[in-house]
Design a protein around this motif. Structure first.
Motif, PDB file in Angstrom:
ATOM      1  N   ASP A 141       0.816  -1.217   0.000  1.00 19.94           N
ATOM      2  CA  ASP A 141       0.000   0.000   0.000  1.00 19.94           C
ATOM      3  C   ASP A 141       0.850   1.268   0.000  1.00 19.94           C
ATOM      4  O   ASP A 141       0.409   2.313  -0.489  1.00 19.94           O
ATOM      5  CB  ASP A 141      -0.936   0.001   1.210  1.00 19.94           C
ATOM      6  N   GLN A 142       2.033   1.179   0.558  1.00 24.55           N
ATOM      7  CA  GLN A 142       2.913   2.345   0.560  1.00 24.55           C
ATOM      8  C   GLN A 142       3.376   2.677  -0.861  1.00 24.55           C
ATOM      9  O   GLN A 142       3.546   3.842  -1.218  1.00 24.55           O
ATOM     10  CB  GLN A 142       4.122   2.089   1.458  1.00 24.55           C
ATOM     11  N   VAL A 143       3.556   1.639  -1.667  1.00 20.99           N
ATOM     12  CA  VAL A 143       3.982   1.847  -3.055  1.00 20.99           C
ATOM     13  C   VAL A 143       2.816   2.316  -3.916  1.00 20.99           C
ATOM     14  O   VAL A 143       2.937   3.254  -4.708  1.00 20.99           O
ATOM     15  CB  VAL A 143       4.573   0.542  -3.625  1.00 20.99           C
ATOM     16  N   TRP A 144       1.676   1.651  -3.761  1.00 20.32           N
ATOM     17  CA  TRP A 144       0.475   1.982  -4.550  1.00 20.32           C
ATOM     18  C   TRP A 144      -0.737   1.664  -3.673  1.00 20.32           C
ATOM     19  O   TRP A 144      -1.069   0.500  -3.477  1.00 20.32           O
ATOM     20  CB  TRP A 144       0.447   1.166  -5.839  1.00 20.32           C
ATOM     21  N   PRO A 145      -1.394   2.672  -3.129  1.00 27.03           N
ATOM     22  CA  PRO A 145      -2.428   2.454  -2.102  1.00 27.03           C
ATOM     23  C   PRO A 145      -3.776   1.992  -2.644  1.00 27.03           C
ATOM     24  O   PRO A 145      -4.815   2.541  -2.304  1.00 27.03           O
ATOM     25  CB  PRO A 145      -2.537   3.832  -1.449  1.00 27.03           C
ATOM     26  N   SER A 146      -3.758   0.989  -3.491  1.00 28.14           N
ATOM     27  CA  SER A 146      -4.998   0.445  -4.040  1.00 28.14           C
ATOM     28  C   SER A 146      -4.705  -0.941  -4.585  1.00 28.14           C
ATOM     29  O   SER A 146      -3.611  -1.196  -5.103  1.00 28.14           O
ATOM     30  CB  SER A 146      -5.540   1.345  -5.155  1.00 28.14           C
ATOM     31  N   ASP A 147      -5.688  -1.839  -4.479  1.00 28.04           N
ATOM     32  CA  ASP A 147      -5.493  -3.193  -5.001  1.00 28.04           C
ATOM     33  C   ASP A 147      -6.061  -3.348  -6.407  1.00 28.04           C
ATOM     34  O   ASP A 147      -6.232  -4.470  -6.890  1.00 28.04           O
ATOM     35  CB  ASP A 147      -6.136  -4.216  -4.063  1.00 28.04           C
ATOM     36  N   GLU A 148      -6.340  -2.230  -7.089  1.00 32.57           N
ATOM     37  CA  GLU A 148      -6.943  -2.294  -8.419  1.00 32.57           C
ATOM     38  C   GLU A 148      -6.036  -2.981  -9.436  1.00 32.57           C
ATOM     39  O   GLU A 148      -6.502  -3.522 -10.437  1.00 32.57           O
ATOM     40  CB  GLU A 148      -7.272  -0.882  -8.909  1.00 32.57           C
ATOM     41  N   LEU A 149      -4.722  -2.977  -9.188  1.00 31.13           N
ATOM     42  CA  LEU A 149      -3.781  -3.592 -10.122  1.00 31.13           C
ATOM     43  C   LEU A 149      -3.604  -5.087  -9.883  1.00 31.13           C
ATOM     44  O   LEU A 149      -3.108  -5.795 -10.759  1.00 31.13           O
ATOM     45  CB  LEU A 149      -2.413  -2.913 -10.004  1.00 31.13           C
ATOM     46  N   LEU A 199       3.481  -8.889  -7.102  1.00 29.49           N
ATOM     47  CA  LEU A 199       2.529  -7.816  -6.794  1.00 29.49           C
ATOM     48  C   LEU A 199       3.260  -6.522  -6.459  1.00 29.49           C
ATOM     49  O   LEU A 199       2.858  -5.433  -6.887  1.00 29.49           O
ATOM     50  CB  LEU A 199       1.636  -8.230  -5.622  1.00 29.49           C
ATOM     51  N   LEU A 200       4.340  -6.645  -5.703  1.00 28.33           N
ATOM     52  CA  LEU A 200       5.118  -5.459  -5.339  1.00 28.33           C
ATOM     53  C   LEU A 200       5.756  -4.831  -6.575  1.00 28.33           C
ATOM     54  O   LEU A 200       5.725  -3.607  -6.752  1.00 28.33           O
ATOM     55  CB  LEU A 200       6.189  -5.837  -4.319  1.00 28.33           C
ATOM     56  N   ALA A 201       6.319  -5.657  -7.446  1.00 26.70           N
ATOM     57  CA  ALA A 201       6.939  -5.138  -8.667  1.00 26.70           C
ATOM     58  C   ALA A 201       5.910  -4.444  -9.554  1.00 26.70           C
ATOM     59  O   ALA A 201       6.190  -3.388 -10.138  1.00 26.70           O
ATOM     60  CB  ALA A 201       7.614  -6.276  -9.429  1.00 26.70           C
ATOM     61  N   VAL A 202       4.719  -5.019  -9.649  1.00 27.52           N
ATOM     62  CA  VAL A 202       3.667  -4.425 -10.477  1.00 27.52           C
ATOM     63  C   VAL A 202       3.260  -3.058  -9.927  1.00 27.52           C
ATOM     64  O   VAL A 202       3.104  -2.085 -10.678  1.00 27.52           O
ATOM     65  CB  VAL A 202       2.451  -5.368 -10.555  1.00 27.52           C
ATOM     66  N   ARG A 203       3.103  -2.960  -8.628  1.00 25.88           N
ATOM     67  CA  ARG A 203       2.720  -1.663  -8.049  1.00 25.88           C
ATOM     68  C   ARG A 203       3.844  -0.638  -8.205  1.00 25.88           C
ATOM     69  O   ARG A 203       3.582   0.552  -8.417  1.00 25.88           O
ATOM     70  CB  ARG A 203       2.347  -1.838  -6.575  1.00 25.88           C
ATOM     71  N   GLU A 204       5.082  -1.083  -8.098  1.00 21.68           N
ATOM     72  CA  GLU A 204       6.209  -0.169  -8.308  1.00 21.68           C
ATOM     73  C   GLU A 204       6.239   0.338  -9.748  1.00 21.68           C
ATOM     74  O   GLU A 204       6.500   1.524  -9.996  1.00 21.68           O
ATOM     75  CB  GLU A 204       7.518  -0.883  -7.966  1.00 21.68           C
ATOM     76  N   ALA A 206       3.685   0.590 -11.735  1.00 21.23           N
ATOM     77  CA  ALA A 206       2.552   1.501 -11.910  1.00 21.23           C
ATOM     78  C   ALA A 206       2.866   2.870 -11.322  1.00 21.23           C
ATOM     79  O   ALA A 206       2.533   3.908 -11.910  1.00 21.23           O
ATOM     80  CB  ALA A 206       1.305   0.917 -11.253  1.00 21.23           C
ATOM     81  N   ALA A 207       3.522   2.885 -10.166  1.00 22.11           N
ATOM     82  CA  ALA A 207       3.882   4.160  -9.539  1.00 22.11           C
ATOM     83  C   ALA A 207       4.878   4.940 -10.384  1.00 22.11           C
ATOM     84  O   ALA A 207       4.918   6.176 -10.334  1.00 22.11           O
ATOM     85  CB  ALA A 207       4.461   3.907  -8.150  1.00 22.11           C
ATOM     86  N   ALA A 208       5.674   4.226 -11.190  1.00 26.47           N
ATOM     87  CA  ALA A 208       6.649   4.871 -12.075  1.00 26.47           C
ATOM     88  C   ALA A 208       6.047   5.183 -13.444  1.00 26.47           C
ATOM     89  O   ALA A 208       6.782   5.562 -14.367  1.00 26.47           O
ATOM     90  CB  ALA A 208       7.871   3.969 -12.234  1.00 26.47           C
ATOM     91  N   ASP A 209       4.734   5.014 -13.585  1.00 24.79           N
ATOM     92  CA  ASP A 209       4.026   5.286 -14.848  1.00 24.79           C
ATOM     93  C   ASP A 209       4.520   4.411 -15.992  1.00 24.79           C
ATOM     94  O   ASP A 209       4.564   4.841 -17.153  1.00 24.79           O
ATOM     95  CB  ASP A 209       4.150   6.765 -15.237  1.00 24.79           C
ATOM     96  N   LEU A 210       4.864   3.169 -15.678  1.00 19.83           N
ATOM     97  CA  LEU A 210       5.331   2.243 -16.705  1.00 19.83           C
ATOM     98  C   LEU A 210       4.275   1.203 -17.073  1.00 19.83           C
ATOM     99  O   LEU A 210       4.517   0.356 -17.932  1.00 19.83           O
ATOM    100  CB  LEU A 210       6.606   1.533 -16.234  1.00 19.83           C
ATOM    101  N   LEU A 211       3.122   1.277 -16.419  1.00 21.63           N
ATOM    102  CA  LEU A 211       2.023   0.368 -16.734  1.00 21.63           C
ATOM    103  C   LEU A 211       0.768   1.169 -17.054  1.00 21.63           C
ATOM    104  O   LEU A 211       0.560   2.263 -16.512  1.00 21.63           O
ATOM    105  CB  LEU A 211       1.729  -0.571 -15.559  1.00 21.63           C
ATOM    106  N   VAL A 212      -0.049   0.600 -17.911  1.00 16.15           N
ATOM    107  CA  VAL A 212      -1.351   1.196 -18.201  1.00 16.15           C
ATOM    108  C   VAL A 212      -2.269   0.906 -17.025  1.00 16.15           C
ATOM    109  O   VAL A 212      -2.432  -0.252 -16.623  1.00 16.15           O
ATOM    110  CB  VAL A 212      -1.948   0.611 -19.497  1.00 16.15           C
TER     111      VAL A 212
END
Length: 252
Positions: A141-149, A199-204, A206-212
């Motif tokens: 949640d600290q990396v991306w505060p939502s489970d939508e991904l 899951l952690l890598a995916v949120r990271e 997304a936070a770096a704007d590398l995922l749609v």
């Protein structure tokens, strides 16, 4: 404390032994109040982990499960070491707990007589397991505060947001294997990685704007209590007038 965590804490408090089935989502095995095994429908079980990695053949694993003599035959026949089994169990339990503890709609059922075929080769204290899953959830949640991904297909952006990007080996692995259809849990299974690390890598990413980012469905317009153009006010009629009209209609 979340529902399943509260229930497990209560079972641990009275030193319960048996299986807590969380609908079709998974199961938790307890022995005298300690978790000996846990599996989720969305992550590989210990059998799949050991056979997919080639450590134990599918035939040997099926024979061990059928004999239901626990893990001892695997050790005595030299198919597996206790350390290898402990590591596979730890990975399965932690990934399963991360997913199962987040459920809030399941209706668990406890079956006191049910046991896992492997037996108690490893155990977690319920409190320690809850604490570790809480730590992992907080990190996510600290990396991306939502489970939508977490359940959406992993789709890399078509163009980089800048001239230079720095990635970890895990982030790079996820990007390389993301085909626009596989979810993080499917990628974890495909890459033989833990659900948490993917899951952690995916949120990271997304936070770096590398995922749609997944698009949220637009909210449906609220239905009006009255159809358009029908906002007509009716003045209350006297009862005597209504009765006279009714009598007149009956005489026609």
């Amino acid at each position: 404390m979340r529902p399943l965590e509260s229930l497990l804490t209560g079972l641990a408090g009275v030193c319960s032994s048996g299986a807590l089935r969380v609908g079709r989502s998974g199961v938790v095995y307890l022995l005298e109040g300690k978790v000996t095994y846990m599996e989720s429908a969305e992550t590989p079980g210990v059998e799949e982990l050991l056979t997919s990695g080639g450590r134990v053949s599918t035939a040997d694993m099926e024979r061990a499960v059928t004999r239901r003599e626990g893990g001892e035959p695997l050790f005595s026949e030299g198919l597996l070491t206790r350390e290898e089994l402990a590591e596979a169990l730890r990975r399965t339990v932690l990934d399963s707990a991360l997913l199962l503890f987040g459920l809030d709609h399941a209706r668990p059922k406890f079956r006191p007589s049910e046991r896992h075929w492997l037996g108690p080769h490893w155990h977690f204290e319920v409190g320690e397991l809850i604490e570790e899953c809480g730590r992992r959830t907080a990190e996510l949640d600290q990396v991306w505060p939502s489970d939508e991904l977490d359940a959406a297909p992993v789709v890399p952006v078509p163009r980089l947001p800048g001239e230079r990007v720095s990635l970890t080996d895990r982030q790079w692995e996820v990007l390389v294997h993301a085909d626009g259809a596989a979810t993080p849990l499917e990628l974890a299974r495909r890459l033989d990685r833990t659900a948490f690390t993917v899951l952690l890598a995916v949120r990271e990413l997304a936070a770096a704007d590398l995922l749609v980012k997944p698009r949220r469905a637009p909210a449906l317009p609220r239905r009006s209590a009255k159809p358009p153009g029908t906002d007509v006010r009716h003045e209350p009629a006297e009862l005597s007038l209504l009765l006279r009209l009714k009598a007149g209609l009956e005489q026609l």
